[in-house]
Design a protein around this motif. Structure first.
Motif, PDB file in Angstrom:
ATOM      1  N   GLU A 132       7.799  39.738  -6.715  1.00  8.76           N
ATOM      2  CA  GLU A 132       8.549  40.928  -6.298  1.00  8.76           C
ATOM      3  C   GLU A 132       8.350  41.281  -4.811  1.00  8.76           C
ATOM      4  OE1 GLU A 132      11.603  43.287  -7.188  1.00  8.76           O
ATOM      5  OE2 GLU A 132      10.768  41.646  -8.348  1.00  8.76           O
ATOM      6  N   PRO A 133       7.105  41.276  -4.276  1.00  7.30           N
ATOM      7  CA  PRO A 133       6.960  41.579  -2.848  1.00  7.30           C
ATOM      8  C   PRO A 133       7.752  40.609  -1.975  1.00  7.30           C
ATOM      9  CG  PRO A 133       4.827  41.587  -3.922  1.00  7.30           C
ATOM     10  CD  PRO A 133       5.805  41.066  -4.930  1.00  7.30           C
ATOM     11  N   GLN A 136      11.354  41.539  -2.242  1.00 10.69           N
ATOM     12  CA  GLN A 136      11.563  42.822  -1.583  1.00 10.69           C
ATOM     13  C   GLN A 136      11.885  42.595  -0.097  1.00 10.69           C
ATOM     14  OE1 GLN A 136      11.741  45.821  -2.952  1.00 10.69           O
ATOM     15  NE2 GLN A 136      12.181  46.671  -0.924  1.00 10.69           N
ATOM     16  N   SER A 137      11.087  41.747   0.557  1.00  5.28           N
ATOM     17  CA  SER A 137      11.338  41.438   1.972  1.00  5.28           C
ATOM     18  C   SER A 137      12.677  40.726   2.136  1.00  5.28           C
ATOM     19  CB  SER A 137      10.229  40.541   2.531  1.00  5.28           C
ATOM     20  OG  SER A 137       9.014  41.225   2.544  1.00  5.28           O
ATOM     21  N   ARG A 139      15.334  41.062   0.265  1.00  2.44           N
ATOM     22  CA  ARG A 139      16.417  42.036   0.136  1.00  2.44           C
ATOM     23  C   ARG A 139      16.575  42.861   1.407  1.00  2.44           C
ATOM     24  NH1 ARG A 139      13.811  44.051  -4.425  1.00  2.44           N
ATOM     25  NH2 ARG A 139      13.957  42.334  -5.899  1.00  2.44           N
ATOM     26  N   GLU A 140      15.439  43.164   2.053  1.00  2.00           N
ATOM     27  CA  GLU A 140      15.497  44.053   3.214  1.00  2.00           C
ATOM     28  C   GLU A 140      16.298  43.469   4.375  1.00  2.00           C
ATOM     29  OE1 GLU A 140      11.858  46.202   4.590  1.00  2.00           O
ATOM     30  OE2 GLU A 140      11.149  45.630   2.609  1.00  2.00           O
TER      31      GLU A 140
END
Lengths: 260, 156
Positions: A132-133, A136-137, A139-140
């Motif tokens: 997930e981390p 997350q990056s 997606r950003e």
């Protein structure tokens, strides 16, 4: 009524013994797998599996054999098993690689083969980490085409030269081998990581995309491209051969040129 | 062991707290720091090798270096500026490098804060002291004991 259909004779004459590929050499290996199960113990440990494998086998085949024939609780991710889905990145003999692309015969089979989960991400069980981390990056940096112009009725055309500009970074399969090989990401997990920057590069240098400036602004962050120390671990780890460090440098230059 | 039967959907935004970025930092500080490292590095190569060449190879070379040699150099504004540039660039270049290493290797925010405080304090002291020495250096201070003065000073 017993007119058996006889198989037609082969038109190619093969010498006996040819065509079957001959005997595939087999050898014994010791597979050391890093095991972790928080429901049993907070401590991780190594499990050894003594396996007889063949010259055509990959590390993934050894893991399958261990799971299917020795210990069904061995957990790892894999989907396509052919180097495209990016599920089975793991640390094999200390290097991040895809288990499905690493042939056992290319490793030193006289020593145990060490298989660990990729570093820097929380381990959930055995070789499975929380991705997930990482996503997350990803997606950003907005990994999708943003175009403010009129939507064409057919496909958006692009010259071969314009396509060539970002060809290398289109190869990413999001396996996280690069990000989890980066010592800067290991320290605190704050860095965007090579994979996010590679995927930003894919759109920043795409002539059809209009949001390059937005992505450059995002990556001008304290945890963005400037945390790259050009260690080159990512380039070495990439199973797709992407020149990751070069892509990051190109993004650095793009940020600089935009500001100055 | 009680295992929660509720399994969160993927992409539900749950990210281990360690990985959530503490807000975004706008501004170009990191970019300028990165650029400064490269530019100052290039300039320092010229300054340092020039310094070494002039001090160690020209004329009598290394044997000429003594108190009087340094005093002579700092009597010339050219060498004052040269040494000042070397001092500032080397200190800021080194400090920025160590700042980067602290950021990369310090585990806790507290450790990071204190290491950087010590670093910046040391840098400030050295830069101020060095600058002061370069511009106020006087090999023949007035009212000094005669036996402490070098031979080239005019007799008091």
């Amino acid at each position: 009524m017993t007119a058996e259909t006889v198989e037609p004779a082969s038109k190619v004459e093969l010498a006996p013994g040819v065509g079957g590929g001959g005997e595939i050499p087999s050898f014994d290996i010791t597979l050391k797998v890093r095991r972790y199960n928080p429901e049993v113990s907070e401590e991780a440990h190594w499990d050894d599996f003594k396996l007889t494998m063949y010259g055509t086998d990959r590390v993934l085949d050894a893991l399958h054999k261990a799971k299917w024939e020795h210990d069904g609780s061995v957990s790892f991710r894999r989907s396509c098993a052919h180097g495209v889905c990016g599920s089975d990145a793991m640390r094999i003999n200390g290097r991040n690689r895809l288990a499905c692309k690493t042939l056992l015969k290319d490793l030193d089979t006289s020593k145990p083969i060490l298989v660990e989960p990729i570093k820097g991400l929380p381990v959930e069980k055995d070789l499975i980490v929380d991705m997930e981390p990482f996503f997350q990056s990803y997606r950003e940096i907005m990994p999708f085409l943003i175009n403010s112009g009129h939507e064409p009725t057919r496909e958006r055309l692009q010259s071969a030269e314009d396509r060539e500009r970002f060809d290398d970074t289109t190869k990413c399969i999001l396996c996280a081998a690069c990000t989890s090989s980066c010592p800067v990401f290991w320290t605190d997990g704050q860095y965007f990581g090579p994979a996010a920057i590679v995927n930003a590069h894919r759109f920043i240098f795409d002539s059809r995309d209009d949001a390059g400036d937005m992505r450059l602004e995002i990556l001008n962050d304290k945890e963005g491209v400037w945390r790259c120390r050009t260690v080159f671990n990512c380039t070495e780890a990439c199973p797709r051969g992407i020149q990751v460090t070069k892509a990051i440098s190109e993004v650095k230059n793009a940020v600089l040129n935009r500001k100055i | 062991m009680a295992v929660s039967s509720e399994i969160q959907a993927p992409r539900s935004g749950r990210v281990a707290p360690k990985y959530t970025r503490h807000g975004s930092s706008r501004g170009n500080f990191e970019m300028l720091a990165w650029l400064f490292m490269r530019v100052s590095g290039l300039v320092l190569v010229v300054l340092i090798f020039g310094h070494l060449f002039v001090n160690l190879m020209v004329g009598e070379g290394v044997h000429a270096i003594d108190f009087g040699f340094v005093a002579g150099k700092w009597a010339d504004p050219f060498w004052q500026i040269w040494d000042l540039a070397m001092l500032w660039l080397a200190m800021l270049h080194g400090t920025n490098g160590v700042r980067t290493i602290i950021n990369d290797y310090a585990d806790k925010d507290g450790t990071r804060f204190w290491l950087k405080t010590v670093l910046y304090a040391a840098t400030a002291v050295i830069i101020v002291l060095g600058t002061l020495v370069i511009f106020t250096f006087n090999p023949c201070p007035p009212n000094a004991a005669a036996e402490l003065l070098p031979s080239f000073c005019p007799a008091p």
